[in-house]
Design an enzyme around this catalytic site. Structure first.
Site, PDB file in Angstrom:
ATOM      1  N   GLU A 176       0.868  -1.176   0.000  1.00 31.99           N
ATOM      2  CA  GLU A 176       0.000   0.000   0.000  1.00 31.99           C
ATOM      3  C   GLU A 176       0.906   1.226   0.000  1.00 31.99           C
ATOM      4  O   GLU A 176       1.511   1.562   1.019  1.00 31.99           O
ATOM      5  CB  GLU A 176      -0.926  -0.010   1.215  1.00 31.99           C
ATOM      6  CG  GLU A 176      -1.858  -1.209   1.285  1.00 31.99           C
ATOM      7  CD  GLU A 176      -2.830  -1.306   0.126  1.00 31.99           C
ATOM      8  OE1 GLU A 176      -2.958  -0.314  -0.624  1.00 31.99           O
ATOM      9  OE2 GLU A 176      -3.451  -2.361  -0.046  1.00 31.99           O
ATOM     10  N   CYS A 190      -1.383   9.358   2.570  1.00 37.49           N
ATOM     11  CA  CYS A 190      -1.041   8.812   1.259  1.00 37.49           C
ATOM     12  C   CYS A 190      -2.106   9.100   0.213  1.00 37.49           C
ATOM     13  O   CYS A 190      -1.808   9.133  -0.985  1.00 37.49           O
ATOM     14  CB  CYS A 190      -0.784   7.314   1.365  1.00 37.49           C
ATOM     15  SG  CYS A 190      -2.200   6.349   1.933  1.00 37.49           S
TER      16      CYS A 190
END
Length: 456
Positions: free
Chosen positions: A210, A244
């Protein structure tokens, strides 16, 4: 290395005893994890404040409550997820039953990230527990206070025979990733991801990554500018931009650029006051090296708002930047901080060209009242996740997976998708002894060929 190998062997032994297989045991561990989050809330909130300057309300929303909701959703559905899933059977195999049987992968490694150091460590653990795995979890060393709380208190809640917490620096992570785990789950940056993939390759260990990248936000002239500005400011400057999936750069139709910038300024002031440095609601950069990198990115740039900083407490104001060159690091590298470059565009087509010239983003945001325009972005831009007329909110939906594509990551989790990531869906066909049709057996003939082609 021998220490880590022995730890892995200990967990492998636990897994092979069958301890983690009963769904009742998995539920009990999830309930214990929930108890940890509730009973140690004060310590976790204080640690998040120390590491990242997070306001308790922000920390509850984005870390603790997120996890509690995830646990509640998992407990509600785990019985169904863990059951064999019936699938069809071809006529030639009749009579038979075909199903996919969810099976735990075994012993997995979960490497957490520092920007959401509780959520991004424990959300994958929720999925790993639900699927019936043993796990080693390693908090990020950069969020040291959170790592200390987790290492000190979480073992009091989870079964120590199945779950181990390991702390340490990047060398510890490097040593762990060289071991033959059944799966590695990593959240973090692209460079570290390459090292993890290289370390996992000799053991053929599957990996979920991720990552991040440059997530764009596109603002068309027909949107509600005031609401759009508030939602962009919230999504961008939450956690001081260290998210993110935060908008990494803004593409705005030139006819409304000045209006949008003014609306963004108003929203920043409304949220954090005239001096964000003194606002309890605004966070800090994780450490001095990251702070110095971000401040360096602003050198020589046209700052439309913000830009002030303090190395003493790793503060960097919410900052808007205009007239950024296309080849400047602000437009080529992931910023991961409270700096928002604003680039004018003439049309949706130009926005699509700019976005597609870069690696596939983790998230795509677009603001417009025109459904055809939004559909155009859906059709022509590849992204890990898409959210229209808001930012970040797709993370709240347990029915949707989260994950990247291309350089923004591989694999996905959340809810059932996380359960499946940490499971092997084992195909099982069970046939009966009656109707043993001879068509598939030698000797073969043209008639058998014709009949087989009809059945297939």
């Amino acid at each position: 290395m021998n220490t880590w190998h022995n730890l892995l062997e200990e967990l492998n032994h636990t897994y092979h005893t069958g301890l983690t297989r009963p769904v009742s045991w998995r539920k009990q561990q999830l309930q214990q994890l929930r108890q940890f989050l509730v009973e140690q809330e004060a310590l976790l909130l204080e640690a998040l404040r120390t590491d990242l300057g997070k306001h308790p309300s922000e920390a509850r929303l984005t870390e603790l409550q997120f996890l509690l909701t995830d646990i509640k959703h998992t407990l509600k559905h785990i019985n169904r997820w863990a059951k064999p899933r019936k699938v069809g059977t071809p006529m030639l195999a009749w009579p038979a039953k075909s199903e996919l049987v969810p099976e735990p992968l075994g012993t997995v490694l979960i490497l957490g990230a520092w920007n959401y150091p509780v959520q991004l460590l424990l959300a994958p653990l929720i999925a790993a527990i639900a699927a019936g795995n043993c796990a080693i979890i390693k908090p990020s060393e950069h969020a040291s206070e959170v790592a200390t709380v987790i290492a000190r208190h979480l073992p009091d809640y989870l079964d120590s025979a199945a779950f181990k917490i390991v702390t340490g620096d990047v060398q510890v992570s490097a040593e762990l990733t060289q071991l033959p785990f059944d799966h590695i789950f990593y959240t973090g940056g692209e460079n570290a991801a390459r090292s993890i993939l290289a370390a996992a390759a000799p053991n053929l260990t599957p990996v979920t990554l991720e990552l991040g990248g440059k997530s764009p936000a596109v603002v068309m002239a027909d949107c509600d500018l005031a609401v759009t500005a508030r939602r962009i400011v919230w999504g961008k400057f939450l956690n001081a931009g260290q998210t993110c999936i935060a908008p990494d750069y803004l593409l705005v139709e030139s006819s409304v650029q000045d209006q949008l910038i003014n609306a963004l300024k108003r929203a920043i002031t409304e949220f954090y006051g005239d001096e964000p440095q003194h606002s309890d609601d605004y966070g800090r950069i994780i450490h001095s090296q990251h702070h110095q990198r971000l401040v360096g990115l602003l050198e020589g740039q046209a700052i439309a708002f913000g830009g002030d900083s303090s190395g003493k407490d790793n503060y960097l104001a919410p900052t808007l930047v205009t007239n950024v060159a296309a080849d400047h690091p602000l437009m080529t590298d992931e910023i991961f901080g409270p700096i928002l470059p604003i680039v004018p565009i003439d049309s949706a087509n130009q926005a699509i060209e700019i976005i597609n010239a870069k690696p596939k983003p983790l998230a795509l945001y677009a603001f417009s009242k025109n459904q055809r325009t939004l559909s155009q972005f859906t059709r022509h831009i590849a992204a890990g996740n898409v959210c229209y007329n808001d930012t970040l909110m797709f993370m709240l939906n347990d029915e949707m997976p989260f994950g990247g594509v291309g350089r923004s990551g591989m694999g996905r989790y959340h809810g059932k998708f996380g359960f499946d990531t940490f499971s092997h869906l084992k195909p099982v066909m069970t046939r009966r002894f009656i109707l043993d049709v001879a068509l598939r057996y030698p000797p073969y003939s043209k008639l058998k060929d014709k009949l087989l082609s009809w059945f297939s």
